[in-house]
Design an enzyme around this catalytic site. Sequence first.
Site, PDB file in Angstrom:
ATOM      1  CB  SER A   1      85.128  54.503 122.128  1.00  0.00           C
ATOM      2  OG  SER A   1      83.816  54.896 122.419  1.00  0.00           O
ATOM      3  CB  ALA A   2      82.302  51.570 119.466  1.00  0.00           C
TER       4      ALA A   2
END
Length: 309
Positions: free
Chosen positions: A152-153
């Site tokens: 994700s991030a």
Amino acid sequence: MSMDPEIAALLKQFGIGGPPPATPPTVAEMRAGNRMLSLAVAPDPPIEVGAVEDDRVAGVPARVYRPEGEGPVPTVVFFHGGGFVVGDLDTHDGICRRLCRDVGAVVVAVGYRLAPEFPFPAGFDDCVAVTSHVGDHIADFGGGVLAVAGDSAGGNLAAGVALAFRDEGRPLAAQLLAYPATDLSGKGGHRSRTENATGYLLTTAEVEMVTGLYLAEAAPETADRPPASPLLASDHTGLAPAVIACGDLDPLRDEGLAYADALADAGVPVEKRLYPGLVHGFMSFTDKSSAADAAVTEMFTEFGELMRA
């Protein structure tokens, strides 16, 4: 496409996936909720590895996982997900333990600074600093090749670090990007942001909220270029070979797949994987979902093969 039934049952158990709350949660509430869910679904008992030690690397909190056995092994610098706002070394401990065991690598998990207290580029700078230090002192870690990984991030950060290393001429053997956020511009028109906007754990509204917190103090054009938006780099040639994997029911699906296509078009070896029925964050659900477990097994196998190519 229907959600994997085991994940659907899990989200129902925790009361997740219904209509969004009328009032958005505070950052403190987001962090508490993320930590609660992450620890609740973590493998129990924890996956055994050779050794685990909390440390500081380049002044940044880190957790170093070492596999069983002797001799040179790859080193993977891992960046946790959480929208640049939530997540920590504990929320991704299970993922890092499995990565260490399955790939047979030293894993250096990075506790980078989070927004909104530390907006862009603080977290990215931490990730570059740790990866650079590990690369410069590789004998103190695995002694073999160096790679990056993140979800994700964290996938955004790993992709950004890979671009920075390419630009600096520093060696990097591979990158593993799990459901990465690759386009923070808000201008991409990615269909999955609409198709999977609600009902699948991560919502498009949450993506937009945390992006705003992360880029709050940055110049407007920051979102239109790397490292904030790796997909929008003008040149993807010469990057480290990649495994890029997304769940079909994820608002970030299309930008992750687009990044895989951009790398492939630039001649970068890429293993592109799309998993039916899986939602954002599925790497955390391997102890509860056989589909998530099979996906992570495939991802880690291919990542290990890239590092040993």
